[in-house]
Structures are given as structure tokens and as C-alpha cells.
Design a protein around this motif. Structure first.
Motif, PDB file in Angstrom:
ATOM      1  N   PRO A 166       0.822  -1.203   0.000  1.00  0.00           N
ATOM      2  CA  PRO A 166       0.000   0.000   0.000  1.00  0.00           C
ATOM      3  C   PRO A 166       0.862   1.260   0.000  1.00  0.00           C
ATOM      4  N   THR A 211       6.198   9.033   1.937  1.00  0.00           N
ATOM      5  CA  THR A 211       7.393   9.676   2.500  1.00  0.00           C
ATOM      6  C   THR A 211       8.339   8.668   3.154  1.00  0.00           C
ATOM      7  N   ASP A 212       7.845   7.520   3.496  1.00  0.00           N
ATOM      8  CA  ASP A 212       8.728   6.430   3.927  1.00  0.00           C
ATOM      9  C   ASP A 212       8.929   5.431   2.789  1.00  0.00           C
ATOM     10  N   GLY A 223       1.268   8.487   1.805  1.00  0.00           N
ATOM     11  CA  GLY A 223       1.998   9.686   1.400  1.00  0.00           C
ATOM     12  C   GLY A 223       3.296   9.378   0.665  1.00  0.00           C
ATOM     13  N   THR A 268       1.003  10.525   6.280  1.00  0.00           N
ATOM     14  CA  THR A 268      -0.265  10.176   6.926  1.00  0.00           C
ATOM     15  C   THR A 268      -0.040   9.473   8.255  1.00  0.00           C
TER      16      THR A 268
HETATM   17  C1  LIG Z   1      11.765  14.807   5.246  1.00  0.00           C
HETATM   18  C2  LIG Z   1      11.081  13.805   6.122  1.00  0.00           C
HETATM   19  C3  LIG Z   1      10.908  14.099   7.465  1.00  0.00           C
HETATM   20  C4  LIG Z   1      10.264  13.191   8.295  1.00  0.00           C
HETATM   21  N1  LIG Z   1      10.107  13.531   9.613  1.00  0.00           N
HETATM   22  C5  LIG Z   1       9.458  12.665  10.419  1.00  0.00           C
HETATM   23  C6  LIG Z   1       9.241  12.999  11.805  1.00  0.00           C
HETATM   24  O1  LIG Z   1       9.615  14.084  12.265  1.00  0.00           O
HETATM   25  N2  LIG Z   1       8.603  12.079  12.593  1.00  0.00           N
HETATM   26  C7  LIG Z   1       8.166  10.884  12.101  1.00  0.00           C
HETATM   27  O2  LIG Z   1       7.591  10.101  12.854  1.00  0.00           O
HETATM   28  N3  LIG Z   1       8.367  10.554  10.801  1.00  0.00           N
HETATM   29  C8  LIG Z   1       8.995  11.402   9.961  1.00  0.00           C
HETATM   30  N4  LIG Z   1       9.205  11.051   8.652  1.00  0.00           N
HETATM   31  C9  LIG Z   1       8.765   9.732   8.190  1.00  0.00           C
HETATM   32  C10 LIG Z   1       7.411   9.713   7.500  1.00  0.00           C
HETATM   33  O3  LIG Z   1       7.103  10.963   6.935  1.00  0.00           O
HETATM   34  C11 LIG Z   1       6.283   9.321   8.407  1.00  0.00           C
HETATM   35  O4  LIG Z   1       6.527   8.067   8.972  1.00  0.00           O
HETATM   36  C12 LIG Z   1       4.931   9.337   7.669  1.00  0.00           C
HETATM   37  O5  LIG Z   1       3.888   9.429   8.594  1.00  0.00           O
HETATM   38  C13 LIG Z   1       4.726   8.125   6.793  1.00  0.00           C
HETATM   39  O6  LIG Z   1       3.442   8.257   6.191  1.00  0.00           O
HETATM   40  P1  LIG Z   1       3.197   8.098   4.630  1.00  0.00           P
HETATM   41  O7  LIG Z   1       1.776   8.370   4.414  1.00  0.00           O
HETATM   42  O8  LIG Z   1       4.136   8.933   3.848  1.00  0.00           O
HETATM   43  O9  LIG Z   1       3.557   6.571   4.456  1.00  0.00           O
HETATM   44  P2  LIG Z   1       4.058   5.758   3.182  1.00  0.00           P
HETATM   45  O10 LIG Z   1       5.472   6.092   2.898  1.00  0.00           O
HETATM   46  O11 LIG Z   1       3.083   5.874   2.070  1.00  0.00           O
HETATM   47  O12 LIG Z   1       3.958   4.310   3.786  1.00  0.00           O
HETATM   48  C14 LIG Z   1       4.799   3.880   4.837  1.00  0.00           C
HETATM   49  C15 LIG Z   1       4.631   2.371   5.040  1.00  0.00           C
HETATM   50  O13 LIG Z   1       3.345   2.081   5.538  1.00  0.00           O
HETATM   51  C16 LIG Z   1       2.600   1.298   4.625  1.00  0.00           C
HETATM   52  N5  LIG Z   1       1.254   1.832   4.662  1.00  0.00           N
HETATM   53  C17 LIG Z   1       0.883   3.117   4.409  1.00  0.00           C
HETATM   54  N6  LIG Z   1      -0.422   3.275   4.645  1.00  0.00           N
HETATM   55  C18 LIG Z   1      -0.902   2.078   5.070  1.00  0.00           C
HETATM   56  C19 LIG Z   1      -2.180   1.608   5.482  1.00  0.00           C
HETATM   57  N7  LIG Z   1      -3.224   2.428   5.536  1.00  0.00           N
HETATM   58  N8  LIG Z   1      -2.291   0.322   5.839  1.00  0.00           N
HETATM   59  C20 LIG Z   1      -1.223  -0.499   5.815  1.00  0.00           C
HETATM   60  N9  LIG Z   1      -0.003  -0.110   5.442  1.00  0.00           N
HETATM   61  C21 LIG Z   1       0.161   1.163   5.075  1.00  0.00           C
HETATM   62  C22 LIG Z   1       3.311   1.411   3.309  1.00  0.00           C
HETATM   63  O14 LIG Z   1       3.167   0.271   2.523  1.00  0.00           O
HETATM   64  C23 LIG Z   1       4.744   1.574   3.762  1.00  0.00           C
HETATM   65  O15 LIG Z   1       5.302   0.339   4.078  1.00  0.00           O
HETATM   66  C24 LIG Z   1       9.826  11.937   7.798  1.00  0.00           C
HETATM   67  C25 LIG Z   1      10.035  11.648   6.446  1.00  0.00           C
HETATM   68  C26 LIG Z   1      10.642  12.551   5.616  1.00  0.00           C
HETATM   69  C27 LIG Z   1      10.816  12.213   4.170  1.00  0.00           C
END
Ligand SMILES: Cc1cc2nc3c(=O)[nH]c(=O)nc-3n(C[C@H](O)[C@H](O)[C@H](O)COP(=O)(O)OP(=O)(O)OC[C@H]3O[C@@H](n4cnc5c(N)ncnc54)[C@H](O)[C@@H]3O)c2cc1C
Lengths: 286, 743
Positions: free
Chosen positions: A25, A30-31, A28, A106
């Protein structure tokens, strides 16, 4: 990055049916995209959840709150429901990355990514949240503690999605606080900590939950610190003792971000500050 | 002055903000472009026993594989010829180049790179300078005594590839005359430029055997020479076309992937592009030298410095690179902007099993200043003297000499220093505990390098400038302002073009704060000659004396009777019919007298004694800039330098475990982001400088130099602990505070 199929379903059931073992899935990204670029994940298909309507809703439910897994950090930080009722969560969402990150990142991604340092995990643990997992044939709910198995590992099974997070109602005389320690402003937590207290009519602790991040393989509850507060009225000693207990509960390691020693020290400092702050809020003082 | 001294937007800004500028990776030539990929050593030190490329060559989609076997046996290097482009017998750092591949797409190139098999016999490695100097240390270049070296590179032995000693006065007597003697050691780790654009290159060969190389470089002419030398090609069979550059800071001067791209393009007969990943860039480019420093200083009770003994150990990396030159320059600047009668300075340049460092903005400056200015503060506090007073008492002045014996002119150290202190003191310290202030002063010596530039009058009355200098940080705009000033036109009427090595007149590199000084001097001469030619043509037309003609508002007119005028447009046309022909001039300058440029910074910080977190409440940067040709650019340079300097002060370090970098990514290599940036209060000290064009001094390097010392001094003032080892992380502050509580 390896080539992959990009799927963007418009309904949850459709998304669930697309989640084969070789699909991941995408929220956002970002990970996820960073991991794909480093070839730590090489999926055949990416299932984008962002087109599914309402999966980002933040709404009252059963007296508490239901937060859709797709809700971005910026919405969490701006939601009056969260800012007024669940301060620690709003505080954590507000410090994730930069404004650009917060508009994409997210809550579901933050939890499903299962980083020990995930900033929204500790406040959600302290606030007693549960995770709602959906699958083709229904859904289940599990306490958040049970979601995290280890770094990058969750209890979600193949074919399951995290659909929402539920947080119970916050009656009067409760307060929560989030604290974190970073190297520069935009950073993964070196340590983070959230505290929640509920006081009785006399101002003694009826219930306390303290959670710590980046000091173990998963975000964790500082159970001895919690029981140390049970039944106590607030004073400097209570906070300091809880902080000392929390340092025992923590299991930090040395890494490039900080030494285990420093992390233990920070657990003490942050726990004390979070507890003090939560108390003040529970008493309506802050 | 009408144009010089004005805050004008940069001439290329519209293209940049609308995304039209062509950066290195944007270049798209005719023909299908292959993707190139480097194969690098995973070991910091190992003997190569075999390299097998068959697996990669057989992979469908692979068009070329090159290794040391494809290159002539050339040793290169500007100061010591100790470097081979592809490792032949030994690898000397994690990231050392073994081979390169080119394939139809990125995935295939990556796969091919993985299929190249190398057998290693792993050797013990050393990654720090002092370790590498130990008698039992593994030797990184066994036969470096046989390498060619410039005569100035002295005392090469073991892993020491250069040792410069400077003696002035009588240090022994100086220390005997001192009331107190202080000795401290400091350490500064390797840091990386972290420009936004990683290294990238595109190379193409034509039928005549000529290579064209598009590359974001700060140094197109030296790069052309280096590629030709490494591949043993006639120099003019290499054409380097500099693209827009996404930051360099000294990291884009030495060759990195360019020779590989050319070798691949030659073998594949197709254009080849290589783009470094961020991780590769961290480990395969030219970061800032780590330093170990020992400062021993003798002082009288009134704060007068009687002698300094300084020992510097610079870890150059696996090759001398620019390290020997930088360690020699470090020796000259090590005592700081002070008049010190008795000096003994030993500066060692030492091989280590790490990437070869380059000339990161203000080379050696932040390291030396951190040590020197931390110690001046320690001494002032011990003696009970105001740290600013102590600095003023010893500051150098016009007529003083550098440790190397060069006479200094246009020195404004005292004024700059006093201004920084005054601006900080204008506002009282905020109430509260753990708040402190710190100050430091530093200088950079701005030389000049052989440069030429062309200026012409177009038939429509506008001015064209042709240069070969890369516009790294506003040079084109400032050059245009200089020409506009001389020729009486507005900035919009001047067009600047940076041409490539085939067409540009030889120009200096964009580095060392001297691009504007060197090129500005050449443009000034050329503009003045163009002015003379314009006056010649106009004099005939207006039937006036050449000496009576002035240029302003795009016109030439007779002094005192502005109605007797002819427009530049008319002059442009007239010149074609005139006996003298088109109006154009190309002028050259050679090495220019160095001038000191001083920066004094002050900070106010609040330290959280429990977490060690440092918050910068105020930051004041005062700089002696001569004439600020474009104060907007100058302020921008100062702010940018301060931010980079603060990163080095508080959070940046390349760290290594077993020779491998621990943090080759922007998550764990922590630079200052916009969220960390304090507001910078900049103040310019402007006195026209005799050796700069229209009085300008170099401005790029000085602002990055003081911040680590400033922060160290402010933190010491706030919480009473002194950090001798950069960066000043929260963890180090907490540790120091704990150590003080439990002695
Ligand atoms: C510049 C930068 C700064 C950041 N700073 C922080 C910070 O200060 N603190 C922090 O905690 N994190 C930080 N992060 C990490 C990241 O942004 C967070 O963990 C963010 O909340 C991940 O959400 P996403 O929607 O981008 O996940 P994604 O990258 O889309 O997904 C992350 C993982 O979760 C899975 N996934 C996503 N949604 C679901 C769902 N609904 N059900 C099951 N699996 C799912 C995906 O398959 C993937 O394995 C940072 C990242 C960046 C790039």
C-alpha cells in the motif's frame, strides 16, 4: 528503483482485493519511496490509497475519535477535535518533518511503517488508541501495543490495511503532553515521549500512561513509570520518580544518532517534562 | 556610482525561478543516452588481486565496461602525482574507483555494476591523521617518494605527504617573555558541501575523436586539462561545457566521474550520462579536511600575545589532492588575524583511507578559527580581560606581515570586530539562565588568478560580456554591473555569457572568493578599453575632443553640453563604417596582490542544560567587503555562509566505522535547514580596496569561517562548558555538564 505497477483504486474493497503478497500500500510515500529507492522494498505493485474517498476523515465516534488512516499530519495538527481533546497527538503531528512532509505524511503510514521513532505512535499509545485493520472479509480492532512487532514489522497480515485509528473519549481532569529530542529541527526523534494522566476529584492519579519512542525495537509503554504514578498527587518528586522508572523501562541502543547513555538521560528529562505538563493540563493550568 | 553598489536582482534569476535553467542532469543531446555507473571499492584498504568483467559484459543491454586496463598508466595530481583514475593494484578508500559500466538503462547499468567481480586482499586501514602518522601505521602509498611532486611539497615520509614549517621571530624567547602559557587541543571532523545537485556528467564523442563534456563544474579549464591528462588525449580534443550548477562550494573543482564518462562514451560510441546518488556523492567526492590542532599561546597579563606554537594535522584522504596546498595555506592563516611576533607553525598533510578532501569553501578556515578563537576566549576569561578587548589589542593592521612574510594592506580587522561587538551590545541580554554570547573574528586572503574577459558594444547599443568563469554565486551579475558602470548603461543593457572551453577566453575558477576580483579586473580593463573606442568613434561624430566625452544614459555627450550627444546605438552602427571597425576588447590580468577580508561574528544562544539543545537567539555577521558591487548578493553570500558554518558548528560530521562512512545520507548527515536558521543581522564594512575592481573585496569564503568558534564561545558563556571537538552536539554538551557536576 525497480519498475513496478501503479494501481489507484477508488474504493476500499477494491484496494483490499488488490493487496497480493507482492503489492504494497502507498499513502503519502514519505517512507515507502525512500525504501524503494534504496531497494529495501521491491514490490511488483504499489496500491495507492489516496483516491479512496473519506479515508482521511477525522470524526467523533463513540464519544471518542476515529481518525482515518489517510489523514495527513497537517490535518491532525490543525483539527480542533484533536487540538482540544488530544493535545499530545496534535503536538506530535505538528513536528513531523517540514510543512511539505506534513501535507503528505499520513498517520496510517507513520504507524504501518513501524519505526521505533514514529512520532504519532507514542501519543497514541499514551491516549489508549486502538488500530482498525480491514481485510476483504471484514475488519478487526487491536490495541495499538499489539500492532508493533519490531522495527518495520506490524501485526497486519498480508491483505490487511490499517483503515483507521480510534481513540477513546477524554473526560474531564485528563491531560496529555508530547516531548521529543532531535539533533536539528527536521529529524527523526532521538527520543520521544508522551504522557497521559487522568486525575480523580482530589487531584490524585486515577490513570496514567507513558509511552517512549526510539528507545527499543518498537514504541513502548513505560509500565513501571505508569504504576509509580498511580494514586499520587502531583509534586516534583512524583515526576522525577516516574522519570527514573521510565529510564529503567527504556532499552536504548547506541547508533549514529545518539548513544544509549544519552538516550536514557533524555528519557528522564522528557518523561519528567511530559508528566509535569500532562498534570498541569489535567488541572486546567496549561 | 550608479549601478555598482545597487541591490539588483541576479541577471539569470528568471530562468532559475521558472525552472528553465539547464543543470547538469537536464542536458539532452541528440542520440540515445546511455546510463553510466561507477563500480567502487567496499574496502578502505585492500590489494586488488583480480578484476573480472565478463559477467557484466555479457549482460544484455550493456554497451561498455571500462577498468584500469582501458586507461593509460597515468599518475596525476596538481601537487603530488599520486592518483590513478581507476585503481590498478590497490584500493585506498571505500568508494575507490574500480570500473565503470554503461548500459541502455539505469537498472541494467546497476545490475552490470554488481556483476563485476573483484578479488581483494584486505589490508589494515587508518582513517585519522594522527593514527596515520604513528610509526606502526599501515602505509597507504608505499612508493610515494617516487611520485613527482611540486618542489614546495616538503618532507614527505611514511603517510605524511607534506610538512610545512614556518618560524618567525624567536618562539622560545616569546614564551619566556609570557606571563602565562596556554595549550589546548582541538578536533574538527570531515564535513561535506552537500550542494543540492549531486555530481553529474554527460559525455559524447564525435567522429573526429573529440569529446564534449557537459558538467556542472566550478573549474572548466582545469577540468579540461585533467580529463585530457588522465585519458592522455590532446587537450583541445576535450571540450568542457559548463552547465548551470546547483552549488559547488569547492566540491566541483577536481575531476570525479568525468573521465569515466568520457572513457565509456569513447568505448560505447554513444553519449553516456552518470549521475551520482547522494550516498555516492558523500563517499566519492571532495569534502572538507578533518583537522587535529594543537595551539600553545604565550600571553602577558594585559592580554598581549607574545608567541604561538601551532601544530596542524590535516587528513587529506587517499591522495594529496589539494590537501598539500591547503595545509600550506593553513600554516599561513593559523595564527588568526593577529600581530604575533614569535611563531612556530608545523602543518602536516597526512594520507588516510578516506575520500580525498577538496577545497570546501574557506578551506581550513573554520577548523583553524574554531581552535584559535576558542583559545583566545579561554585566555581572555582566565586573565579576566574582555574577549573583544583582548582581540583588539592583538589585531593586525596595515603594514603588518603574514607569517609567510607578505605585507598586508587594506586591513580593517579592528573596525569589523568592534562593529560586531557594538551591534550585539545594542540590545541587552534577555533575562533568564543559560543564555550566553560569543564572538569570533577571522580573515581570508583573497588572491587573484590569470583571467581574461571580452567586452563588446553591440549595434543596438547594448553591451556583451564574454567570460569563461562559471556563475556560481552571482559573478555574472556583478561583472555586468561593473561594465554597466563604466559604460553608462543600465544592468538590463548588459548581456553576460559564460562560454565553454573551446570559445571562452581563459578564465579563473569560481573558487576562493577571487572570481569577482580576477574576472572583475579583466572586465573593468576591457570595459574601459571599449569606452575609449566608443569615445573615439563619438569624438569624430561630435567633432569633440575624446577627453571631453562622457558616457551616461546610453549616450555619449560633451561634458558641459549634454545636447551634443550621440547614442550608443548610433555609435554601434557608426563603428562599422568607421576606420576602427567593430568595438570590442579582450583584456587579461595575471596574479593579483592578495588582500585580507575579515569577518567578525557574534551570537547569542540559549542552551537547554538538560537536553543540551542550543537555540540561537541572535546572530550578527559583520564583514569587511571593500566596495559591495551588489550588496544584495553580498548579503546572500554572508547568510549562506553563516548557515553552512552553523551546520558545521552544531550538527555536521562525516563519521566512519572501519573506514566506512556511517551517515552518507541527509537523514543522518545533519545540515542546517530553513527551520533551524536564525535571522542573520548582516553589516557591511565598506572601504574600497586597492587591489580589487572598483574597490571590491572577495566575499564568499569569510562568512563560513567564524560560526563554529562563535557558537563554542557562546555555549561556554551560557553554561560554562567548553567543547573542543566539533560539532557541538546536544549530547556533547550534556556529557560535559555531567562531567563538571561529578568531577
Ligand atoms: C523529510 C522527512 C521528514 C520526516 N520527519 C518525520 C518525523 O519528524 N517524525 C516521524 O515520525 N516521521 C517522519 N518522517 C517519516 C514519515 O514521513 C512518516 O513516517 C509518515 O507518517 C509516513 O506516512 P506516509 O503516508 O508517507 O507513508 P508511506 O510512505 O506511504 O507508507 C509507509 C509504510 O506504511 C505502509 N502503509 C501506508 N499506509 C498504510 C495503510 N493504511 N495500511 C497499511 N499499510 C500502510 C506502506 O506500505 C509503507 O510500508 C519523515 C520523512 C521525511 C521524508
Amino acid at each position: 528503483m525497480r519498475r513496478f505497477h501503479y494501481l489507484a483504486p477508488r474504493r476500499l474493497d477494491e484496494a483490499l482485493s488488490l493487496l497480493t503478497p507482492d503489492a504494497v500500500p502507498l499513502a503519502g510515500g514519505t517512507d515507502l519511496f525512500l525504501r524503494m529507492e534504496r531497494r529495501q522494498t521491491q514490490p511488483d505493485a504499489v496500491v495507492d490509497l489516496k483516491r479512496i474517498p473519506d479515508m482521511d476523515r477525522i470524526e467523533p465516534s463513540d464519544g471518542g475519535l476515529r481518525i482515518g488512516a489517510l489523514a495527513p499530519m497537517e490535518s491532525l495538527a490543525a483539527s480542533s477535535l484533536i487540538v482540544n481533546g488530544y493535545r499530545a497527538l496534535a503536538e506530535s503531528a505538528r513536528v513531523v518533518g517540514s510543512i511539505q512532509t506534513r501535507n503528505r505524511a499520513t498517520i496510517g503510514g507513520n504507524l504501518a511503517n513501524a519505526s521505533p521513532a514514529a512520532d504519532t505512535a507514542t501519543p497514541l499509545l499514551a491516549l489508549g488508541a486502538t488500530a482498525e485493520a480491514g481485510r476483504v472479509d471484514g475488519s478487526r480492532e487491536l490495541p495499538l501495543e499489539q500492532l508493533f512487532l519490531g522495527p518495520g514489522r506490524t501485526a497486519l497480515e498480508s491483505g490487511e490495511l490499517l483503515t483507521a485509528v480510534r481513540i477513546p473519549a477524554m473526560p474531564g481532569r485528563t491531560g496529555s503532553s508530547f516531548q521529543r529530542c532531535v539533533r536539528t529541527a527536521m529529524d527523526i526523534a532521538v527520543v520521544n515521549c508522551a504522557a497521559f494522566v487522568k486525575l480523580d476529584e482530589d487531584g490524585a492519579v486515577e490513570d496514567a500512561r507513558i509511552a517512549l519512542g526510539a528507545v527499543g525495537p518498537t514504541p513502548l509503554r513505560a509500565l513501571s513509570a505508569e504504576s509509580c504514578l498511580q494514586g499520587r498527587r502531583f509534586d516534583a518528586d512524583a515526576a522525577a520518580e516516574a522519570a527514573e522508572c521510565a529510564a529503567h523501562d527504556a532499552r536504548p541502543i547506541d547508533d549514529v544518532r545518539a548513544s544509549a547513555d544519552y538516550r536514557k538521560d533524555m528519557v528522564r528529562v522528557l518523561t519528567r517534562r511530559a508528566v509535569e505538563n500532562a498534570f498541569q493540563r489535567a488541572r486546567g493550568e496549561a | 556610482m550608479k549601478v555598482v553598489g545597487q541591490e539588483l536582482p541576479r541577471v539569470e534569476i528568471l530562468e532559475k525561478v521558472t525552472g528553465q535553467s539547464v543543470f547538469g542532469a537536464d542536458v539532452s543531446p541528440a542520440g540515445r543516452v546511455l546510463h553510466g555507473k561507477m563500480v567502487r571499492s567496499p574496502h578502505p584498504h585492500a590489494r586488488i588481486t583480480a578484476v573480472r568483467t565478463e559477467g557484466a559484459e555479457r549482460l544484455p543491454g550493456v554497451r561498455a565496461v571500462v577498468t584500469a586496463a582501458d586507461l593509460p598508466p597515468v599518475h596525476y595530481g596538481n601537487f603530488v602525482r599520486d592518483e590513478e583514475y581507476f585503481a590498478r593494484t590497490k584500493v585506498r578508500y571505500v568508494g575507490d574507483r574500480i570500473a565503470a559500466v554503461a548500459a541502455v538503462d539505469e537498472e541494467t547499468a546497476e545490475e552490470a555494476a554488481r556483476l563485476i567481480e573483484v578479488d581483494y586482499q584486505v589490508l589494515p586501514a587508518v582513517t585519522s591523521g594522527p593514527e596515520a602518522m604513528a610509526p606502526e601505521a599501515p602505509v597507504i602509498h608505499e612508493d610515494h617518494a617516487d611520485y613527482w611532486a611540486q618542489p614546495s611539497v616538503e618532507n614527505r615520509r611514511g603517510n605524511v605527504c607534506g610538512h610545512k614549517q614556518i618560524m618567525r621571530g624567536d618562539p622560545e624567547r616569546g614564551f619566556a617573555e609570557a606571563d602565562r602559557i596556554f595549550e589546548h587541543r582541538f578536533h574538527v571532523p570531515m564535513v561535506h558541501q552537500t550542494y543540492i545537485e549531486p555530481h553529474t556528467v554527460l559525455a559524447q564523442f564525435d567522429a573526429s575523436g573529440k569529446a564534449t563534456v557537459w558538467v556542472p563544474t566550478q573549474a572548466q579549464f582545469p577540468l579540461r586539462a585533467a580529463i585530457a591528462q588522465i585519458l592522455r588525449m590532446p587537450m583541445t580534443k576535450v571540450r568542457v561545457i559548463p552547465t548551470e550548477i546547483g552549488g559547488g562550494f569547492g566540491g566541483k573543482i577536481s575531476p570525479t566521474i568525468e573521465p569515466a564518462a568520457v572513457a565509456l562514451a569513447r568505448k560505447a560510441r554513444q553519449p553516456v550520462r552518470i549521475v551520482m546518488t547522494r550516498g555516492e556523492d558523500f563517499q566519492g567526492s571532495n569534502p572538507r579536511h578533518p583537522f587535529h590542532l594543537r595551539y600553545k599561546t604565550g600571553v602577558r597579563l594585559d592580554g598581549t600575545i607574545t608567541a604561538r606554537e601551532i601544530e596542524l594535522v590535516l587528513g587529506t584522504g587517499y591522495s594529496a589532492g589539494s590537501g598539500v596546498m591547503i595545509s600550506q595555506g593553513a600554516a599561513v592563516r593559523a595564527p588568526g588575524p593577529y600581530r604575533i611576533p614569535n611563531l612556530r607553525i608545523d602543518s602536516y598533510c597526512v594520507y588516510t583511507n578516506t575520500p580525498t578532501c577538496g577545497a570546501y569553501r574557506g578551506p581550513a578556515g573554520p577548523q583553524l578559527t574554531f581552535a584559535s578563537e576558542s583559545q583566545i576566549d579561554i585566555i581572555a576569561r582566565e586573565l579576566g580581560i574582555d574577549p573583544v578587548e583582548m582581540r583588539l589589542r592583538n589585531a593586525f593592521e596595515d603594514g603588518d606581515e603574514t607569517p609567510a612574510g607578505a605585507r598586508l594592506e587594506d586591513v580593517h580587522a579592528r573596525e569589523t570586530l568592534r562593529k560586531a561587538a557594538d551591534v550585539m551590545n545594542e540590545r541587552p541580554r534577555p533575562a533568564g539562565e543559560n543564555i550566553g554570547r560569543g564572538l569570533a573574528v577571522a580573515h581570508w586572503l583573497v588572491g587573484g588568478m590569470a583571467s581574461s574577459a571580452g567586452v563588446k558594444l553591440n549595434e543596438d547599443g547594448t553591451i556583451g560580456i564574454l567570460t569563461g568563469v562559471v556563475d556560481l554565486s552571482g559573478a555574472s551579475t556583478s561583472l555586468a554591473q561593473i561594465a554597466a558602470e563604466v559604460l553608462g548603461v543600465s544592468l538590463d543593457d548588459v548581456h553576460v555569457r559564460t562560454a565553454d572551453t573551446d570559445f571562452a577566453p581563459h578564465s579563473t575558477i569560481s573558487a576562493g572568493s577571487q572570481a569577482l576580483k580576477s574576472m572583475g579586473s579583466a572586465v573593468l580593463l576591457a570595459a574601459r578599453e571599449v569606452k575609449r573606442q566608443i569615445q573615439q568613434v563619438a569624438a569624430d561624430k561630435l567633432e569633440a575632443d575624446l577627453g571631453d566625452l562622457e558616457l551616461d544614459d546610453n549616450k555619449v555627450f560633451v561634458k558641459g553640453s549634454p545636447e551634443r550627444a550621440v547614442s550608443l546605438r548610433e555609435v554601434g552602427h557608426l563603428a562599422l563604417e568607421h576606420e576602427r571597425g567593430p568595438i570590442v576588447s579582450t583584456q587579461s590580468v595575471s596574479r593579483l596582490v592578495p588582500h585580507p577580508a575579515v569577518a567578525a561574528h557574534a551570537a547569542e544562544v540559549a542552551v537547554d542544560p538538560e537536553t543540551g539543545h542550543v537555540r540561537i537567539l541572535r546572530y550578527v555577521a559583520v564583514q569587511d567587503v571593500g566596495t559591495a558591487v551588489n550588496p544584495l548578493s553580498v548579503r546572500g553570500q554572508i547568510e549562506g555562509g553563516v548557515m553552512q558554518g552553523l551546520g558545521q558548528a552544531l550538527s555536521e560530521a562525516c563519521t566512519f566505522t572501519d573506514g566506512k562512512m556511517d551517515n552518507p545520507n541527509l537523514l543522518d548527515y545533519k545540515i542546517f535547514s530553513a527551520l533551524d536558521a536564525p535571522a542573520v543581522e548582516t553589516h557591511l564594512i565598506q572601504h574600497p580596496c586597492a587591489s580589487g575592481p572598483l574597490g571590491a573585496k572577495g566575499v564568499g569564503e569569510p562568512p563560513i569561517i567564524p560560526p563554529p568558534a562563535v557558537i563554542a564561545n557562546a555555549v561556554a558563556d551560557a553554561v560554562g562548558v567548553r567543547i573542543h571537538d566539533l560539532p557541538i552536539t546536544p549530547e556533547k554538551i550534556v556529557r560535559a555538564l555531567k562531567a563538571r557536576r561529578q568531577p
